[in-house]
Design a protein around this motif. Structure first.
Motif, PDB file in Angstrom:
ATOM      1  N   GLU A 179      -2.333  -3.638   7.049  1.00 53.26           N
ATOM      2  CA  GLU A 179      -3.580  -4.383   6.789  1.00 53.26           C
ATOM      3  C   GLU A 179      -4.804  -3.538   7.142  1.00 53.26           C
ATOM      4  OE1 GLU A 179      -3.781  -8.214   6.552  1.00 53.26           O
ATOM      5  OE2 GLU A 179      -1.624  -8.555   6.446  1.00 53.26           O
ATOM      6  N   ALA A 180      -4.581  -2.444   7.848  1.00 55.80           N
ATOM      7  CA  ALA A 180      -5.705  -1.562   8.201  1.00 55.80           C
ATOM      8  C   ALA A 180      -6.216  -0.874   6.927  1.00 55.80           C
ATOM      9  CB  ALA A 180      -5.230  -0.532   9.213  1.00 55.80           C
ATOM     10  N   PRO A 181      -7.455  -0.357   6.954  1.00 51.80           N
ATOM     11  CA  PRO A 181      -7.962   0.348   5.761  1.00 51.80           C
ATOM     12  C   PRO A 181      -7.075   1.560   5.418  1.00 51.80           C
ATOM     13  CG  PRO A 181      -9.711  -0.029   7.374  1.00 51.80           C
ATOM     14  CD  PRO A 181      -8.429  -0.408   8.034  1.00 51.80           C
ATOM     15  N   PRO A 182      -7.029   1.942   4.134  1.00 47.36           N
ATOM     16  CA  PRO A 182      -6.131   3.029   3.719  1.00 47.36           C
ATOM     17  C   PRO A 182      -6.276   4.305   4.553  1.00 47.36           C
ATOM     18  CG  PRO A 182      -7.095   1.974   1.796  1.00 47.36           C
ATOM     19  CD  PRO A 182      -7.725   1.330   2.994  1.00 47.36           C
ATOM     20  N   ALA A 183      -7.514   4.671   4.895  1.00 50.18           N
ATOM     21  CA  ALA A 183      -7.702   5.923   5.644  1.00 50.18           C
ATOM     22  C   ALA A 183      -7.089   5.814   7.042  1.00 50.18           C
ATOM     23  CB  ALA A 183      -9.190   6.261   5.743  1.00 50.18           C
ATOM     24  N   ARG A 209       9.934   3.054  -2.027  1.00 48.09           N
ATOM     25  CA  ARG A 209      11.135   2.206  -1.889  1.00 48.09           C
ATOM     26  C   ARG A 209      12.404   3.035  -2.061  1.00 48.09           C
ATOM     27  NH1 ARG A 209       9.829  -2.878  -1.226  1.00 48.09           N
ATOM     28  NH2 ARG A 209       8.023  -3.811  -2.220  1.00 48.09           N
ATOM     29  N   PHE A 210      13.469   2.569  -1.386  1.00 47.55           N
ATOM     30  CA  PHE A 210      14.782   3.233  -1.495  1.00 47.55           C
ATOM     31  C   PHE A 210      15.844   2.226  -1.062  1.00 47.55           C
ATOM     32  CE2 PHE A 210      17.817   6.751  -0.271  1.00 47.55           C
ATOM     33  CZ  PHE A 210      17.893   7.316  -1.521  1.00 47.55           C
ATOM     34  N   ALA A 211      16.932   2.693  -0.494  1.00 52.09           N
ATOM     35  CA  ALA A 211      18.071   1.819  -0.199  1.00 52.09           C
ATOM     36  C   ALA A 211      17.719   0.646   0.718  1.00 52.09           C
ATOM     37  CB  ALA A 211      19.184   2.646   0.432  1.00 52.09           C
ATOM     38  N   GLY A 232       0.813  -1.222   0.000  1.00 57.46           N
ATOM     39  CA  GLY A 232       0.000   0.000   0.000  1.00 57.46           C
ATOM     40  C   GLY A 232       0.840   1.263   0.000  1.00 57.46           C
ATOM     41  N   LYS A 233       2.095   1.168  -0.423  1.00 60.77           N
ATOM     42  CA  LYS A 233       2.994   2.314  -0.383  1.00 60.77           C
ATOM     43  C   LYS A 233       2.543   3.437  -1.316  1.00 60.77           C
ATOM     44  CE  LYS A 233       6.593  -0.175  -1.637  1.00 60.77           C
ATOM     45  NZ  LYS A 233       5.618  -0.954  -2.320  1.00 60.77           N
ATOM     46  N   SER A 234       2.231   3.077  -2.582  1.00 59.12           N
ATOM     47  CA  SER A 234       1.840   4.134  -3.539  1.00 59.12           C
ATOM     48  C   SER A 234       0.573   4.843  -3.072  1.00 59.12           C
ATOM     49  CB  SER A 234       1.576   3.560  -4.935  1.00 59.12           C
ATOM     50  OG  SER A 234       2.397   2.482  -5.196  1.00 59.12           O
TER      51      SER A 234
HETATM   52  N1  T5A Z   1      13.223  -4.029  -5.316  1.00 56.33           N
HETATM   53  C1  T5A Z   1      13.127  -2.674  -5.297  1.00 56.33           C
HETATM   54  C2  T5A Z   1      14.394  -4.695  -4.964  1.00 56.33           C
HETATM   55  O1  T5A Z   1      14.478  -5.931  -5.044  1.00 56.33           O
HETATM   56  N2  T5A Z   1      15.458  -3.953  -4.542  1.00 56.33           N
HETATM   57  C3  T5A Z   1      15.418  -2.575  -4.500  1.00 56.33           C
HETATM   58  O2  T5A Z   1      16.430  -1.936  -4.122  1.00 56.33           O
HETATM   59  C4  T5A Z   1      14.211  -1.911  -4.891  1.00 56.33           C
HETATM   60  C5  T5A Z   1      14.137  -0.410  -4.858  1.00 56.33           C
HETATM   61  C6  T5A Z   1       9.593  -3.094  -7.447  1.00 56.33           C
HETATM   62  C7  T5A Z   1      10.244  -4.427  -7.179  1.00 56.33           C
HETATM   63  O3  T5A Z   1      11.632  -4.237  -7.021  1.00 56.33           O
HETATM   64  C8  T5A Z   1      12.073  -4.807  -5.811  1.00 56.33           C
HETATM   65  C9  T5A Z   1      10.866  -4.823  -4.921  1.00 56.33           C
HETATM   66  C10 T5A Z   1       9.752  -5.068  -5.895  1.00 56.33           C
HETATM   67  O4  T5A Z   1       9.626  -6.464  -6.115  1.00 56.33           O
HETATM   68  P1  T5A Z   1       7.050  -2.585  -7.773  1.00 56.33           P
HETATM   69  O5  T5A Z   1       6.089  -2.926  -8.868  1.00 56.33           O
HETATM   70  O6  T5A Z   1       7.353  -1.136  -7.557  1.00 56.33           O
HETATM   71  O7  T5A Z   1       8.383  -3.381  -8.042  1.00 56.33           O
HETATM   72  O8  T5A Z   1       6.531  -3.314  -6.497  1.00 56.33           O
HETATM   73  P2  T5A Z   1       6.072  -2.737  -5.147  1.00 56.33           P
HETATM   74  O9  T5A Z   1       7.060  -1.740  -4.664  1.00 56.33           O
HETATM   75  O10 T5A Z   1       5.794  -3.886  -4.239  1.00 56.33           O
HETATM   76  O11 T5A Z   1       4.773  -1.910  -5.488  1.00 56.33           O
HETATM   77  P3  T5A Z   1       3.258  -2.297  -5.581  1.00 56.33           P
HETATM   78  O12 T5A Z   1       2.672  -1.291  -6.505  1.00 56.33           O
HETATM   79  O13 T5A Z   1       3.056  -3.737  -5.896  1.00 56.33           O
HETATM   80  O14 T5A Z   1       2.719  -2.088  -4.128  1.00 56.33           O
HETATM   81  P4  T5A Z   1       2.392  -0.811  -3.257  1.00 56.33           P
HETATM   82  O15 T5A Z   1       2.775   0.461  -3.909  1.00 56.33           O
HETATM   83  O16 T5A Z   1       2.979  -1.074  -1.928  1.00 56.33           O
HETATM   84  O17 T5A Z   1       0.819  -0.890  -3.112  1.00 56.33           O
HETATM   85  P5  T5A Z   1      -0.328  -0.003  -3.762  1.00 56.33           P
HETATM   86  O18 T5A Z   1      -0.536   1.234  -2.992  1.00 56.33           O
HETATM   87  O19 T5A Z   1      -0.086   0.120  -5.214  1.00 56.33           O
HETATM   88  O20 T5A Z   1      -1.559  -0.944  -3.457  1.00 56.33           O
HETATM   89  C11 T5A Z   1      -1.714  -2.201  -4.072  1.00 56.33           C
HETATM   90  C12 T5A Z   1      -3.240  -2.502  -4.187  1.00 56.33           C
HETATM   91  O21 T5A Z   1      -3.789  -2.634  -2.897  1.00 56.33           O
HETATM   92  C13 T5A Z   1      -4.792  -1.646  -2.652  1.00 56.33           C
HETATM   93  C14 T5A Z   1      -4.593  -0.581  -3.716  1.00 56.33           C
HETATM   94  O22 T5A Z   1      -5.798   0.058  -4.035  1.00 56.33           O
HETATM   95  C15 T5A Z   1      -4.030  -1.381  -4.882  1.00 56.33           C
HETATM   96  O23 T5A Z   1      -5.057  -1.952  -5.624  1.00 56.33           O
HETATM   97  N3  T5A Z   1      -4.545  -1.138  -1.293  1.00 56.33           N
HETATM   98  C16 T5A Z   1      -5.235  -1.529  -0.205  1.00 56.33           C
HETATM   99  N4  T5A Z   1      -6.247  -2.392  -0.046  1.00 56.33           N
HETATM  100  C17 T5A Z   1      -6.714  -2.578   1.228  1.00 56.33           C
HETATM  101  N5  T5A Z   1      -6.203  -1.921   2.324  1.00 56.33           N
HETATM  102  C18 T5A Z   1      -5.180  -1.056   2.193  1.00 56.33           C
HETATM  103  N6  T5A Z   1      -4.670  -0.435   3.269  1.00 56.33           N
HETATM  104  C19 T5A Z   1      -4.653  -0.828   0.890  1.00 56.33           C
HETATM  105  N7  T5A Z   1      -3.654  -0.058   0.421  1.00 56.33           N
HETATM  106  C20 T5A Z   1      -3.584  -0.256  -0.916  1.00 56.33           C
END
Ligand code: T5A
Length: 212
Positions: free
Chosen positions: A193-197, A99-101, A17-19
């Motif tokens: 795991e909590a709701p986004p808000a 994500r970062f270092a 849920g980072k983005s």
């Molecule tokens: N990586 C990255 C490395 O191995 N080394 C490194 O140094 C770096 C920088 C990046 C990949 O690279 C790896 C890690 C990763 O495998 P990525 O596509 O950017 O790939 O993968 P993630 O960073 O995991 O990004 P995601 O987009 O998959 O996840 P997010 O951003 O954490 O989640 P988000 O906000 O897009 O939400 C995902 C879904 O869940 C819903 C959202 O609406 C969306 O549909 N959601 C929720 N649902 C219920 N409750 C909540 N609280 C929710 N929050 C979001």
């Protein structure tokens, strides 16, 4: 580095849920009149986005040597820090980075098993003193993260790293928690795991507390 800005990163397992949280937090900073830049890793620059495509989609598991993978993440970060993050911080802006270092420390160090001392030296080389002021770890189970990611991609093929087996992703989750425990001054762990808000409210509480 002559830095007056604020640098915040979000970390956690896949689909944590980072983005979602970055977008909500960026709105708050904008309402407060701050210049906000949101970015991501790997990526965030034209070179970084090319590397992102390669590191995520070049073949399947095993097609990229862990050492090569590590250096691709390092190259993307070196470019992002110098071309985007540092200049914005030096102008007093807020940077929110997906994500970062710490992801390298956990994914390539702990989960891939590469030498942690070398990774520390690589961080020195790629970042210098450009470490985040505050890092949120959104903690979710591997099941939750994957079911969210799959629902969003509507069954589209997963990327190379996401396709790793479950123990890899369990190591990632535990790795972030252990890192946060070692550096409590910089990290805040939130229940993803909590709701986004609700997560957003916790982010704001932590920030108000940390920044006074
Ligand atoms: N990586 C990255 C490395 O191995 N080394 C490194 O140094 C770096 C920088 C990046 C990949 O690279 C790896 C890690 C990763 O495998 P990525 O596509 O950017 O790939 O993968 P993630 O960073 O995991 O990004 P995601 O987009 O998959 O996840 P997010 O951003 O954490 O989640 P988000 O906000 O897009 O939400 C995902 C879904 O869940 C819903 C959202 O609406 C969306 O549909 N959601 C929720 N649902 C219920 N409750 C909540 N609280 C929710 N929050 C979001």
């Amino acid at each position: 580095m002559n830095r007056t800005g604020l640098f915040i990163t979000f970390e956690g397992p896949e689909g944590a849920g980072k983005s979602t949280q970055i977008s909500l937090l960026a709105d708050v900073f904008r309402q407060r009149g701050r210049a906000v830049l949101t970015t991501r890793e790997p990526g965030g620059t034209p070179l970084g986005e090319e590397l992102r495509r390669l590191v995520k989609h070049f073949g399947g598991p095993g097609s990229v040597a862990p050492e090569a993978e590590l250096l691709m993440f390092g190259a993307s970060r070196a470019q992002l820090v110098r071309h985007v993050i540092r200049p914005h911080l030096e102008q007093g802006g807020v940077v929110l980075c997906d994500r970062f270092a710490d992801s390298t420390t956990v994914y390539q160090g702990l989960a891939r098993g590469l030498d942690p001392a070398f990774i520390e030296r690589l961080h020195d080389f790629t970042l210098g003193d450009c470490w985040p002021d505050l890092t949120f770890v959104l903690d979710v189970s591997v099941e939750t993260g994957f079911s969210r990611a799959r629902a969003r991609s509507q069954g589209a093929p997963v990327d190379r790293i996401e396709a790793e087996a479950r123990p890899f992703h369990e190591t990632v989750r535990q790795g972030f928690l252990a890192l946060a425990e070692r550096h409590p001054e910089r990290f805040r762990v939130l229940d993803g795991e909590a709701p986004p808000a609700a997560v957003h409210r916790h982010v704001l509480e932590c920030l108000d507390h940390a920044l006074g």
